[in-house]
Motif scaffolding. Structure first.
Motif, short mmCIF file in Angstrom:
data_model
loop_
_atom_site.label_atom_id
_atom_site.label_comp_id
_atom_site.label_asym_id
_atom_site.label_seq_id
_atom_site.Cartn_x
_atom_site.Cartn_y
_atom_site.Cartn_z
N GLY A 40 4.32 23.58 -5.63
CA GLY A 40 5.18 24.38 -6.50
C GLY A 40 5.13 23.98 -7.95
O GLY A 40 6.13 24.08 -8.67
N ILE A 41 3.97 23.51 -8.41
CA ILE A 41 3.79 23.18 -9.83
C ILE A 41 2.54 23.89 -10.33
O ILE A 41 1.74 24.39 -9.54
N SER A 42 2.36 23.90 -11.63
CA SER A 42 1.18 24.56 -12.18
C SER A 42 -0.04 23.66 -12.02
O SER A 42 0.07 22.43 -11.92
N GLN A 43 -1.21 24.30 -12.00
CA GLN A 43 -2.46 23.54 -11.89
C GLN A 43 -2.64 22.64 -13.11
O GLN A 43 -3.11 21.52 -13.01
N GLY A 44 -2.21 23.15 -14.28
CA GLY A 44 -2.31 22.35 -15.50
C GLY A 44 -1.44 21.10 -15.43
O GLY A 44 -1.85 20.03 -15.89
N MET A 45 -0.24 21.23 -14.85
CA MET A 45 0.64 20.07 -14.70
C MET A 45 0.02 19.03 -13.78
O MET A 45 0.05 17.83 -14.07
N LEU A 46 -0.56 19.49 -12.66
CA LEU A 46 -1.20 18.55 -11.73
C LEU A 46 -2.35 17.83 -12.42
O LEU A 46 -2.52 16.62 -12.27
N SER A 47 -3.14 18.56 -13.20
CA SER A 47 -4.25 17.95 -13.93
C SER A 47 -3.74 16.88 -14.90
O SER A 47 -4.32 15.80 -15.02
N LYS A 48 -2.63 17.19 -15.58
CA LYS A 48 -2.06 16.21 -16.51
C LYS A 48 -1.55 14.97 -15.78
O LYS A 48 -1.68 13.84 -16.27
N ILE A 49 -0.95 15.17 -14.60
CA ILE A 49 -0.46 14.02 -13.81
C ILE A 49 -1.64 13.15 -13.39
O ILE A 49 -1.60 11.92 -13.53
N GLU A 50 -2.71 13.78 -12.88
CA GLU A 50 -3.86 13.02 -12.41
C GLU A 50 -4.56 12.27 -13.54
O GLU A 50 -5.19 11.24 -13.32
N ASN A 51 -4.46 12.82 -14.75
CA ASN A 51 -5.13 12.20 -15.90
C ASN A 51 -4.18 11.38 -16.78
O ASN A 51 -4.52 11.02 -17.90
N ALA A 52 -2.98 11.09 -16.23
CA ALA A 52 -2.00 10.22 -16.91
C ALA A 52 -1.63 10.74 -18.29
O ALA A 52 -1.41 9.97 -19.22
N GLN A 53 -1.57 12.07 -18.43
CA GLN A 53 -1.22 12.66 -19.72
C GLN A 53 0.27 13.03 -19.79
O GLN A 53 0.73 13.52 -20.82
N VAL A 54 0.97 12.79 -18.69
CA VAL A 54 2.39 13.14 -18.67
C VAL A 54 3.11 12.21 -17.70
O VAL A 54 2.52 11.73 -16.72
N SER A 55 4.38 11.93 -17.98
CA SER A 55 5.23 11.20 -17.03
C SER A 55 5.95 12.22 -16.17
O SER A 55 6.72 13.03 -16.69
N THR A 56 5.69 12.19 -14.89
CA THR A 56 6.28 13.19 -14.00
C THR A 56 7.64 12.73 -13.49
O THR A 56 7.92 11.53 -13.41
N SER A 57 8.47 13.69 -13.13
CA SER A 57 9.78 13.36 -12.56
C SER A 57 9.60 12.92 -11.11
O SER A 57 8.61 13.24 -10.46
N LEU A 58 10.58 12.19 -10.60
CA LEU A 58 10.54 11.77 -9.20
C LEU A 58 10.57 12.97 -8.27
O LEU A 58 9.96 12.96 -7.20
N GLU A 59 11.26 14.01 -8.69
CA GLU A 59 11.33 15.21 -7.85
C GLU A 59 9.94 15.84 -7.69
O GLU A 59 9.51 16.16 -6.59
N THR A 60 9.23 15.97 -8.80
CA THR A 60 7.87 16.54 -8.75
C THR A 60 6.94 15.62 -7.98
O THR A 60 6.13 16.08 -7.17
N LEU A 61 7.07 14.33 -8.23
CA LEU A 61 6.23 13.37 -7.52
C LEU A 61 6.50 13.42 -6.02
O LEU A 61 5.58 13.34 -5.20
N GLY A 62 7.77 13.58 -5.65
CA GLY A 62 8.12 13.67 -4.24
C GLY A 62 7.49 14.89 -3.59
O GLY A 62 7.00 14.82 -2.45
N ARG A 63 7.48 16.03 -4.30
CA ARG A 63 6.88 17.24 -3.75
C ARG A 63 5.36 17.06 -3.59
O ARG A 63 4.78 17.50 -2.61
N LEU A 64 4.75 16.42 -4.57
CA LEU A 64 3.31 16.16 -4.49
C LEU A 64 2.99 15.27 -3.28
O LEU A 64 2.04 15.52 -2.54
N CYS A 65 3.79 14.23 -3.13
CA CYS A 65 3.55 13.31 -2.01
C CYS A 65 3.76 14.01 -0.67
O CYS A 65 2.99 13.79 0.28
N ASP A 66 4.78 14.86 -0.57
CA ASP A 66 5.00 15.63 0.66
C ASP A 66 3.80 16.52 0.96
O ASP A 66 3.35 16.63 2.10
N THR A 67 3.28 17.16 -0.08
CA THR A 67 2.12 18.06 0.09
C THR A 67 0.90 17.30 0.59
O THR A 67 0.14 17.80 1.42
#
Length: 199
Positions: A40-67
């Motif tokens: 439930g996030i944008s592809q651009g946001m995921l790319s930024k998370i993977e490339n350490a370009q953004v600090s993600t919230s625990l909620e978003t991180l939790g959804r990623l981990c669940d996925t």
């Protein structure tokens, strides 16, 4: 014996998270678009998370981990282990030690040392250069792996004899009497690795 490693700066938490998320996604053969959609996030946001370009919230991180089927606890489990040193022993710098057989023309170079309260592994480079010697048998707790690097010999384990040449390996219970039975071609060099069970 131990060479100090050159230290790289500690990974920032964003870098560590990005590496772990990308690795988990790639291990499962998933594309960024698929993971982003399921989380439930944008592809651009995921790319930024993977490339350490953004600090993600625990909620978003939790959804990623669940996925990705990755528990949050496991995601962070190795973050504090990055400071553990490995042990590098340069060629010819293994500590020479005295063991049974040393006086028979054996030379033992210890390639590691215990790194905790309990000894779990010992690795030796063993050299033998006198084919006429009689050899003692050994018996000790644990499991042993030997790999012949140079020369040839007959190795005894209990009632069995094994012909070994360069590149041959043998793994055995080391509480059974064992040791070189006959040196066919010297000099001999073999790698001996012993593991010990936890009490």
């Amino acid at each position: 014996m131990q060479e100090s490693p050159s230290r790289e700066p500690r990974l920032k938490i964003e870098q560590y998270i990005g590496i772990q998320i990308r690795r988990q996604r790639q291990d499962q053969g998933l594309k960024t678009a698929e993971v982003a959609r399921m989380a439930g996030i944008s592809q651009g946001m995921l790319s930024k998370i993977e490339n350490a370009q953004v600090s993600t919230s625990l909620e978003t991180l939790g959804r990623l981990c669940d996925t990705l089927g990755l528990p949050l606890s496991r995601l962070f489990s190795q973050y504090d282990q990055q400071e553990r040193d490995a042990l590098l022993v340069k060629a010819g710098e293994g500590l020479e030690v005295v063991r049974r057989g040393t006086d028979k023309g054996h030379t033992y170079h210890l390639l590691n040392h215990s790194r905790g309260p309990k000894k779990s592994l010992e690795a030796y480079l063993v050299s033998m250069d006198d084919a006429s010697e009689e050899f003692p048998t050994f018996s000790h707790p644990g499991t042993e792996f030997i790999h012949l690097l140079e020369g040839s010999l007959v190795y005894r384990h209990g009632n069995h004899l094994y012909e070994m040449g360069p590149g041959d390996s043998l793994t055995f219970d080391s509480d059974v009497p064992h040791g070189p039975e006959r040196l066919n071609q010297v000099p001999i060099k073999l790698l001996s690795i012993m593991t010990f069970k936890d009490d």
